[in-house]
Design an enzyme around this catalytic site. Sequence first.
Site, PDB file in Angstrom:
ATOM      1  CD  GLU A 138      13.557  15.105 -26.752  1.00  0.00           C
ATOM      2  OE1 GLU A 138      14.727  14.917 -26.789  1.00  0.00           O
ATOM      3  OE2 GLU A 138      12.641  14.880 -27.286  1.00  0.00           O
ATOM      4  CB  SER A 165      15.792  13.183 -23.962  1.00  0.00           C
ATOM      5  OG  SER A 165      15.995  14.057 -24.747  1.00  0.00           O
ATOM      6  CE1 TYR A 186      20.859  15.324 -24.421  1.00  0.00           C
ATOM      7  CE2 TYR A 186      19.108  14.423 -22.908  1.00  0.00           C
ATOM      8  CZ  TYR A 186      19.577  14.610 -24.192  1.00  0.00           C
ATOM      9  OH  TYR A 186      18.789  14.457 -25.500  1.00  0.00           O
ATOM     10  NE  ARG A 199      20.899   9.636 -32.706  1.00  0.00           N
ATOM     11  CZ  ARG A 199      20.333  10.118 -31.547  1.00  0.00           C
ATOM     12  NH1 ARG A 199      20.533  11.183 -31.243  1.00  0.00           N
ATOM     13  NH2 ARG A 199      19.543   9.406 -30.752  1.00  0.00           N
ATOM     14  CG  ASP A 226      18.660   6.209 -31.343  1.00  0.00           C
ATOM     15  OD1 ASP A 226      19.715   6.802 -32.103  1.00  0.00           O
ATOM     16  OD2 ASP A 226      18.044   6.988 -30.818  1.00  0.00           O
ATOM     17  CD  GLU A 242      14.371   6.977 -30.828  1.00  0.00           C
ATOM     18  OE1 GLU A 242      13.461   7.579 -30.837  1.00  0.00           O
ATOM     19  OE2 GLU A 242      15.573   7.414 -30.140  1.00  0.00           O
ATOM     20  CG  ASN A 301      15.976  10.325 -32.433  1.00  0.00           C
ATOM     21  OD1 ASN A 301      15.025  10.628 -31.850  1.00  0.00           O
ATOM     22  ND2 ASN A 301      16.858   9.372 -32.614  1.00  0.00           N
ATOM     23  N   GLY A 329      19.864  15.716 -31.681  1.00  0.00           N
ATOM     24  CA  GLY A 329      20.623  16.911 -31.059  1.00  0.00           C
ATOM     25  C   GLY A 329      21.776  17.352 -31.817  1.00  0.00           C
TER      26      GLY A 329
HETATM   27  N1  ATP Z   1      14.228  -2.726 -26.440  1.00  0.00           N
HETATM   28  C1  ATP Z   1      15.169  -2.310 -25.728  1.00  0.00           C
HETATM   29  N2  ATP Z   1      16.062  -3.151 -25.138  1.00  0.00           N
HETATM   30  C2  ATP Z   1      17.264  -2.595 -24.514  1.00  0.00           C
HETATM   31  N3  ATP Z   1      17.336  -1.237 -24.471  1.00  0.00           N
HETATM   32  C3  ATP Z   1      16.550  -0.378 -25.034  1.00  0.00           C
HETATM   33  C4  ATP Z   1      15.439  -0.896 -25.594  1.00  0.00           C
HETATM   34  N4  ATP Z   1      14.691  -0.030 -26.079  1.00  0.00           N
HETATM   35  C5  ATP Z   1      15.380   1.538 -25.808  1.00  0.00           C
HETATM   36  N5  ATP Z   1      16.405   0.961 -24.987  1.00  0.00           N
HETATM   37  C6  ATP Z   1      17.249   2.009 -24.169  1.00  0.00           C
HETATM   38  O1  ATP Z   1      16.758   3.182 -23.900  1.00  0.00           O
HETATM   39  C7  ATP Z   1      17.343   4.237 -24.713  1.00  0.00           C
HETATM   40  C8  ATP Z   1      16.197   5.133 -25.144  1.00  0.00           C
HETATM   41  O2  ATP Z   1      15.336   4.561 -26.081  1.00  0.00           O
HETATM   42  P1  ATP Z   1      14.886   4.897 -27.554  1.00  0.00           P
HETATM   43  O3  ATP Z   1      15.795   5.419 -28.225  1.00  0.00           O
HETATM   44  O4  ATP Z   1      13.760   4.048 -28.019  1.00  0.00           O
HETATM   45  O5  ATP Z   1      14.156   6.275 -27.069  1.00  0.00           O
HETATM   46  P2  ATP Z   1      13.954   7.869 -27.154  1.00  0.00           P
HETATM   47  O6  ATP Z   1      13.983   8.390 -25.483  1.00  0.00           O
HETATM   48  O7  ATP Z   1      13.279   8.541 -27.996  1.00  0.00           O
HETATM   49  O8  ATP Z   1      15.716   8.419 -27.400  1.00  0.00           O
HETATM   50  P3  ATP Z   1      16.251   9.677 -27.983  1.00  0.00           P
HETATM   51  O9  ATP Z   1      16.826  10.468 -27.113  1.00  0.00           O
HETATM   52  O10 ATP Z   1      17.415   9.036 -28.874  1.00  0.00           O
HETATM   53  O11 ATP Z   1      15.210  10.352 -28.832  1.00  0.00           O
HETATM   54  C9  ATP Z   1      18.027   3.664 -25.941  1.00  0.00           C
HETATM   55  O12 ATP Z   1      19.151   4.583 -26.543  1.00  0.00           O
HETATM   56  C10 ATP Z   1      18.411   2.338 -25.330  1.00  0.00           C
HETATM   57  O13 ATP Z   1      19.809   2.390 -24.319  1.00  0.00           O
HETATM   58 MG    MG Z   2      16.871   6.978 -28.949  1.00  0.00          MG
END
Ligand code: ATP
Ligand code: MG
Length: 318
Positions: free
Chosen positions: A24, A152, A218, A257, A259, A272, A274, A278
């Site tokens: 990232e 991301s 992005y 944040r 999610d 999750e 964060n 960002g």
């Molecule tokens: N269990 C799930 N069911 C459906 N979609 C999911 C699930 N887990 C994750 N997602 C999708 O994948 C995306 C990324 O997942 P998550 O937020 O867990 O990971 P990240 O890569 O750490 O994100 P960030 O960039 O917010 O740090 C989510 O925003 C969502 O759109």
């Molecule tokens: Mg996320």
Amino acid sequence: MSAVLRSPGDYGRVAVLLGGTTAERDISLQTGGAVCDALRRRGVDAVTLDATGDWFRRLADGGFARVFIALHGRGGEDGVVQGALQTLGLPYTGSGVLGSALAMDKVRSKRLWSAHGLPTPEFIELASDADLERAARELPFPLMVKPVHEGSSCGASKVLHAAGLADAWRAALQYDRRVLAERWITGPEYTAGILWRQPLPLIRLETPRVFYDYQAKYLDDTTRYICPCGLEAGAERELQSLVLRAFDVLGASGWGRVDFMLDETGRPWLLEVNTVPGMTSHSLVPMAAAAAGIPFDELVLRILHTSTAERSAGSAAA
Ligand SMILES: Nc1ncnc2c1ncn2[C@@H]1O[C@H](COP(=O)(O)OP(=O)(O)OP(=O)(O)O)[C@@H](O)[C@H]1O
Ligand SMILES: [Mg+2]
């Protein structure tokens, strides 16, 4: 929020720690650049410092009074840098060592939430072929396969059938040595910014893509960010109190944040936290803050002010 220091000069010289060497890096450069510009506009003596090479020495020798952490992902958002800064005796923004480390680890976050009765999709960590078989047997498809410590959406994919599990596992392993498979949630996705233990208005995210992946985050202009999010006020308040509990349970603090998604029945499922989300002009926390009447520069200053929060023995870790 505790009283804001009297003048921007009271914060002393601020290092905005950005970049680093993670997946990232590019986003962090944007976050840190936007943060540093905002701090300077508000009269704070701030400079950027790229967390590569001999950054630790540059930081220690730079005459800094505090650090704004603008690093995303491992080595910046996971407690390692926080511990180093604590060792140097330099105050820093956001969560401490423990909260940062727990939030970066999706498996441990989910275990803690479950132990506290907070809803998060069922999952299995994939460490061997036997785990793939167990996930295929015990979890309902589709599944989300994703790295345990990545952000991301790097390395994440939706898996429709058991036959696709091994490929998804391998794709996620490109980003992390630990990978999890979790039940796919079908329904709207939201994110909640938190500032000084106050949840900001929820944002609903909509993408025509399969999920909110790197492209949707992005690159695409088809992603929609809806704020106010359209939920009835009482429902939004309940969700805000859920995300604050989720944040607190992990020992996160300062700002961040959360999610989450709602399923077909409207039940929430935590994905999750964060701890260094960002902070570019297009990012979600600034968008939510704006909806709450907090302009970008003011938001950045309030986040900088989290570096003044006491880290005593009890909260040092958090
Ligand atoms: N269990 C799930 N069911 C459906 N979609 C999911 C699930 N887990 C994750 N997602 C999708 O994948 C995306 C990324 O997942 P998550 O937020 O867990 O990971 P990240 O890569 O750490 O994100 P960030 O960039 O917010 O740090 C989510 O925003 C969502 O759109
Ligand atoms: Mg996320």
